[in-house]
Design an enzyme around this catalytic site. Structure first.
Site, PDB file in Angstrom:
ATOM      1  N   GLY A  57       0.939  -1.119   0.057  1.00 60.20           N
ATOM      2  CA  GLY A  57       0.149   0.038   0.087  1.00 60.20           C
ATOM      3  C   GLY A  57       0.885   1.491   0.026  1.00 60.20           C
ATOM      4  O   GLY A  57       0.294   2.364  -0.039  1.00 60.20           O
ATOM      5  N   PRO A  74       4.446  -5.275  -0.495  1.00 60.89           N
ATOM      6  CA  PRO A  74       4.306  -3.745  -1.565  1.00 60.89           C
ATOM      7  C   PRO A  74       4.386  -4.254  -3.005  1.00 60.89           C
ATOM      8  O   PRO A  74       5.151  -5.218  -3.359  1.00 60.89           O
ATOM      9  CB  PRO A  74       5.935  -3.193  -1.408  1.00 60.89           C
ATOM     10  CG  PRO A  74       6.793  -4.400  -0.913  1.00 60.89           C
ATOM     11  CD  PRO A  74       5.939  -5.265  -0.296  1.00 60.89           C
ATOM     12  N   GLY A  75       3.418  -3.809  -3.675  1.00 56.80           N
ATOM     13  CA  GLY A  75       3.353  -3.838  -5.397  1.00 56.80           C
ATOM     14  C   GLY A  75       3.876  -2.595  -5.905  1.00 56.80           C
ATOM     15  O   GLY A  75       4.926  -2.268  -6.602  1.00 56.80           O
ATOM     16  N   ARG A  76       2.931  -1.571  -5.981  1.00 50.59           N
ATOM     17  CA  ARG A  76       3.116  -0.385  -6.776  1.00 50.59           C
ATOM     18  C   ARG A  76       4.483   0.179  -6.602  1.00 50.59           C
ATOM     19  O   ARG A  76       5.054   0.772  -7.488  1.00 50.59           O
ATOM     20  CB  ARG A  76       1.969   0.555  -6.321  1.00 50.59           C
ATOM     21  CG  ARG A  76       2.029   1.872  -7.000  1.00 50.59           C
ATOM     22  CD  ARG A  76       1.221   3.100  -6.210  1.00 50.59           C
ATOM     23  NE  ARG A  76       0.008   2.332  -5.915  1.00 50.59           N
ATOM     24  CZ  ARG A  76      -1.362   2.414  -6.499  1.00 50.59           C
ATOM     25  NH1 ARG A  76      -1.140   2.941  -7.666  1.00 50.59           N
ATOM     26  NH2 ARG A  76      -2.484   1.860  -6.154  1.00 50.59           N
ATOM     27  N   ARG A 113      -6.016   3.025 -15.646  1.00 51.74           N
ATOM     28  CA  ARG A 113      -6.152   3.870 -14.372  1.00 51.74           C
ATOM     29  C   ARG A 113      -6.918   5.127 -14.603  1.00 51.74           C
ATOM     30  O   ARG A 113      -7.447   5.444 -13.527  1.00 51.74           O
ATOM     31  CB  ARG A 113      -4.762   3.933 -13.782  1.00 51.74           C
ATOM     32  CG  ARG A 113      -4.004   2.549 -13.414  1.00 51.74           C
ATOM     33  CD  ARG A 113      -2.675   2.809 -12.456  1.00 51.74           C
ATOM     34  NE  ARG A 113      -2.829   2.902 -11.195  1.00 51.74           N
ATOM     35  CZ  ARG A 113      -2.962   4.264 -10.843  1.00 51.74           C
ATOM     36  NH1 ARG A 113      -2.594   5.210 -11.525  1.00 51.74           N
ATOM     37  NH2 ARG A 113      -3.386   4.442  -9.643  1.00 51.74           N
ATOM     38  N   TYR A 141      -9.930   5.384 -12.131  1.00 51.57           N
ATOM     39  CA  TYR A 141      -9.821   5.957 -10.640  1.00 51.57           C
ATOM     40  C   TYR A 141      -9.464   7.575 -11.035  1.00 51.57           C
ATOM     41  O   TYR A 141      -8.875   8.138 -10.086  1.00 51.57           O
ATOM     42  CB  TYR A 141      -8.436   5.646  -9.980  1.00 51.57           C
ATOM     43  CG  TYR A 141      -8.383   3.921 -10.007  1.00 51.57           C
ATOM     44  CD1 TYR A 141      -9.182   3.273  -9.127  1.00 51.57           C
ATOM     45  CD2 TYR A 141      -7.278   3.510 -10.561  1.00 51.57           C
ATOM     46  CE1 TYR A 141      -9.272   1.745  -9.344  1.00 51.57           C
ATOM     47  CE2 TYR A 141      -7.136   2.069 -10.848  1.00 51.57           C
ATOM     48  CZ  TYR A 141      -7.916   1.375 -10.037  1.00 51.57           C
ATOM     49  OH  TYR A 141      -7.850   0.009 -10.247  1.00 51.57           O
ATOM     50  N   CYS A 161     -14.337   3.219 -28.232  1.00 47.28           N
ATOM     51  CA  CYS A 161     -15.497   3.952 -28.212  1.00 47.28           C
ATOM     52  C   CYS A 161     -16.256   4.040 -27.140  1.00 47.28           C
ATOM     53  O   CYS A 161     -17.130   3.468 -26.696  1.00 47.28           O
ATOM     54  CB  CYS A 161     -16.376   2.984 -29.169  1.00 47.28           C
ATOM     55  SG  CYS A 161     -15.515   2.653 -30.687  1.00 47.28           S
ATOM     56  N   GLU A 162     -15.564   5.063 -26.303  1.00 47.52           N
ATOM     57  CA  GLU A 162     -16.134   5.390 -24.868  1.00 47.52           C
ATOM     58  C   GLU A 162     -15.547   6.718 -24.600  1.00 47.52           C
ATOM     59  O   GLU A 162     -14.439   6.949 -24.898  1.00 47.52           O
ATOM     60  CB  GLU A 162     -15.584   4.519 -23.750  1.00 47.52           C
ATOM     61  CG  GLU A 162     -15.747   3.024 -24.141  1.00 47.52           C
ATOM     62  CD  GLU A 162     -16.515   2.294 -23.082  1.00 47.52           C
ATOM     63  OE1 GLU A 162     -17.015   3.012 -22.100  1.00 47.52           O
ATOM     64  OE2 GLU A 162     -16.842   1.174 -23.038  1.00 47.52           O
ATOM     65  N   TYR A 169      -0.249  -1.956 -12.104  1.00 47.09           N
ATOM     66  CA  TYR A 169      -1.697  -2.055 -12.638  1.00 47.09           C
ATOM     67  C   TYR A 169      -1.636  -1.362 -13.813  1.00 47.09           C
ATOM     68  O   TYR A 169      -2.606  -0.675 -14.215  1.00 47.09           O
ATOM     69  CB  TYR A 169      -2.350  -1.238 -11.488  1.00 47.09           C
ATOM     70  CG  TYR A 169      -2.106  -1.620 -10.203  1.00 47.09           C
ATOM     71  CD1 TYR A 169      -2.635  -2.992  -9.689  1.00 47.09           C
ATOM     72  CD2 TYR A 169      -1.202  -0.951  -9.227  1.00 47.09           C
ATOM     73  CE1 TYR A 169      -2.280  -3.484  -8.440  1.00 47.09           C
ATOM     74  CE2 TYR A 169      -1.281  -1.565  -7.919  1.00 47.09           C
ATOM     75  CZ  TYR A 169      -1.574  -2.726  -7.623  1.00 47.09           C
ATOM     76  OH  TYR A 169      -1.284  -3.371  -6.162  1.00 47.09           O
TER      77      TYR A 169
HETATM   78  N1  LLP Z   1      -1.584  -7.027  -0.334  1.00 45.21           N
HETATM   79  C1  LLP Z   1      -2.992  -7.093  -0.727  1.00 45.21           C
HETATM   80  C2  LLP Z   1      -3.922  -7.871   0.042  1.00 45.21           C
HETATM   81  C3  LLP Z   1      -3.801  -5.955  -1.682  1.00 45.21           C
HETATM   82  O1  LLP Z   1      -5.077  -6.134  -1.754  1.00 45.21           O
HETATM   83  C4  LLP Z   1      -2.716  -5.308  -2.602  1.00 45.21           C
HETATM   84  C5  LLP Z   1      -3.239  -4.434  -3.298  1.00 45.21           C
HETATM   85  C6  LLP Z   1      -1.427  -5.192  -2.091  1.00 45.21           C
HETATM   86  C7  LLP Z   1      -0.731  -6.065  -1.228  1.00 45.21           C
HETATM   87  C8  LLP Z   1      -0.397  -4.347  -2.927  1.00 45.21           C
HETATM   88  O2  LLP Z   1      -0.828  -3.151  -2.845  1.00 45.21           O
HETATM   89  P1  LLP Z   1       0.388  -1.958  -3.244  1.00 45.21           P
HETATM   90  O3  LLP Z   1       1.625  -1.974  -2.516  1.00 45.21           O
HETATM   91  O4  LLP Z   1       0.424  -2.146  -4.766  1.00 45.21           O
HETATM   92  O5  LLP Z   1      -0.641  -0.687  -3.025  1.00 45.21           O
HETATM   93  N2  LLP Z   1      -5.549  -1.227  -9.179  1.00 45.21           N
HETATM   94  C9  LLP Z   1      -5.278  -0.080  -8.421  1.00 45.21           C
HETATM   95  C10 LLP Z   1      -4.529  -0.631  -7.080  1.00 45.21           C
HETATM   96  C11 LLP Z   1      -5.542  -1.837  -6.254  1.00 45.21           C
HETATM   97  C12 LLP Z   1      -4.674  -2.424  -5.278  1.00 45.21           C
HETATM   98  C13 LLP Z   1      -5.255  -3.700  -4.909  1.00 45.21           C
HETATM   99  N3  LLP Z   1      -4.614  -4.585  -3.869  1.00 45.21           N
HETATM  100  C14 LLP Z   1      -4.649   1.151  -8.894  1.00 45.21           C
HETATM  101  O6  LLP Z   1      -4.222   1.099  -9.980  1.00 45.21           O
HETATM  102  O7  LLP Z   1      -4.123   2.072  -8.235  1.00 45.21           O
END
Ligand code: LLP
Length: 427
Positions: A250, A288-290, A326, A330, A356-357, A385
């Protein structure tokens, strides 16, 4: 290249007036000509560097960084992260198979999150002997116990608790309040751990919390972990010793360019979490992902047309909402830069795709240098994402992906073909 200077910004910078924008030292325009557009380009160096920021910030305690596969699930990126010691946070059987395909040894470092796991997915993960199931409801815990008994394989689990902490972010990606569908009410968790402790097929292994995504302040993470650490101390009094606390993912980035000190952000985040963990001596896990992949990636697109209607100017690109959803989903901001900036008066334009949107836009009323058909643009901070949330809407072929490692660029996903798309269909 000086790693600390790179970690503070994006890997995309102007190389020279002639070469234009590069990913590290590799110019993007020749990649776009070679592989076509739309094209995702990622910096392997930045991805590894961001992973290391987390690993180093928590070096003084037992920890495991489980990269959230959903952010960008390219096999080459999973392989790269696994080679640097990452574990993985998965949310489906499909993501488990991606980890297996990219780095089978890393299955032992997998945590399985998600609000709705099927029996088949649970079986797959039990057979793969993953590290931990992050369980989101009492019914899921019962299902896990039943599948574990059936397969005669013990299941290590963590309850994902909902800490009822507010995190300032877009409502679609905020998850830590009681009104959200995620997790188990923190007040119920103690009773559930006690109940599970009596089941021979369930091993109470950890506790997990994830409050949302793109959270810019460290405070809510500290507050959530503080609540979880308190629960762990209560459980110790019940003779339930948990081996790990999973603080989720997050941590947000800055989508508006400018100066962004990634190392400082991670260290601020780490001190909030460290403080909240207090005397906890078990393992800390993170998802962490993003933060790891977003700024490492750009979506390169070609301008098809520039169209003027009344007061508006539309820059129509060959990338669309199906390639990067995105902005449409969002109202997210992505900086847009021409690969080779032109002289001339900047103009206010809408940058839109051909789908077409009316929601198919990348930017509205954005001031850009003058652009012409045929020119390339880069949508920045698109590594997370982006392709992961792409679709074939309008029967559009999904983009190719290139990974830049040092001075080398290699194709890690070829562009789809119409034949690929039609394979599963039965006319
Ligand atoms: N762990 C869990 C249980 C999650 O649901 C998520 C993301 C993460 C870790 C990783 O979160 P991050 O570090 O990437 O913030 N599609 C959206 C974001 C959706 C996030 C969903 N869950 C966007 O493009 O902003």
């Amino acid at each position: 290249m000086n790693p600390s200077s790179q970690s503070s910004s994006r890997p995309f910078e102007q190389l020279s007036a002639q070469s234009g924008l590069g990913c590290g030292p590799v110019a993007l325009a020749p990649l776009a000509r070679r592989y076509g557009t739309p094209l995702y380009v990622y910096s392997a160096d930045q991805i590894v560097e961001r992973l290391k920021l987390f690993q180093e910030a928590f070096a003084s305690r037992d920890h495991l960084v489980c990269y959230a596969v959903k952010a960008n699930s390219a096999l080459a990126i999973l392989k790269l992260l696994a080679a640097h010691g990452a574990g993985f946070d998965i949310v489906s059987g499909g993501e488990l198979e991606r980890v297996r395909a990219a780095a089978p040894d890393a299955l032992a470092r997998v945590v399985f999150s998600g609000v709705g796991k099927t029996a088949a997915e649970i079986d797959l993960a039990l057979r793969a002997n993953i590290l931990e199931f992050n369980v989101e409801s009492e019914a899921e815990l019962e299902l896990l116990a039943a599948r574990a008994a059936k397969l005669k394989r013990k299941a290590r689990f963590a309850l994902r608790v909902n800490p009822d902490v507010f995190a300032e972010t877009h409502p679609y990606i905020s998850t830590g309040l009681r009104e959200h569908k995620f997790g188990i009410d923190i007040g119920r968790a103690r009773a559930l751990y006690r109940k599970a402790a009596g089941n021979p097929w369930l091993i109470p292994h950890g506790i997990s919390v994830h409050i949302g995504s793109q959270i810019r302040s460290a405070d809510p993470f500290g507050a959530a972990v503080d609540r979880v650490a308190r629960l762990v101390r209560q459980l110790e009094r019940d003779d339930i010793q948990l081996a790990s606390i999973d603080a989720g993912g997050g941590l947000g980035i800055d989508y508006h360019g400018g100066h962004f000190d990634a190392a400082a952000k991670v260290s601020e985040y780490a001190s909030a979490i460290d403080k909240a963990l207090g005397s906890f001596k078990g393992r800390l896990m993170l998802e962490p992902g993003r933060f790891i992949v977003a700024q490492a990636g750009a979506l390169v697109t070609q301008v098809l047309q520039v169209k003027r209607t009344g007061k508006k100017t539309f820059v129509i690109t060959d990338a669309a909402m199906n390639d990067l959803i995105r902005p449409a989903l969002y109202q997210a901001h992505h900086d847009i830069v021409p690969l080779t900036p032109r002289k001339g008066k900047p103009r206010q334009v809408d940058v839109v795709g051909p789908v077409c949107e009316s929601g198919d836009f990348f930017a509205r009323d954005r001031v850009l240098p003058p652009v012409q058909p045929g020119e390339y643009l880069a949508l920045l901070d698109a590594g997370a994402y982006g392709l992961a949330q792409s679709s074939n809407y309008n029967t559009r072929l999904r983009p190719a992906e290139v990974l830049v490692e040092g001075k080398r660029a290699r194709l890690i996903r070829r562009r789809e073909t119409i034949a690929d798309l039609l394979v599963p269909e039965i006319p």
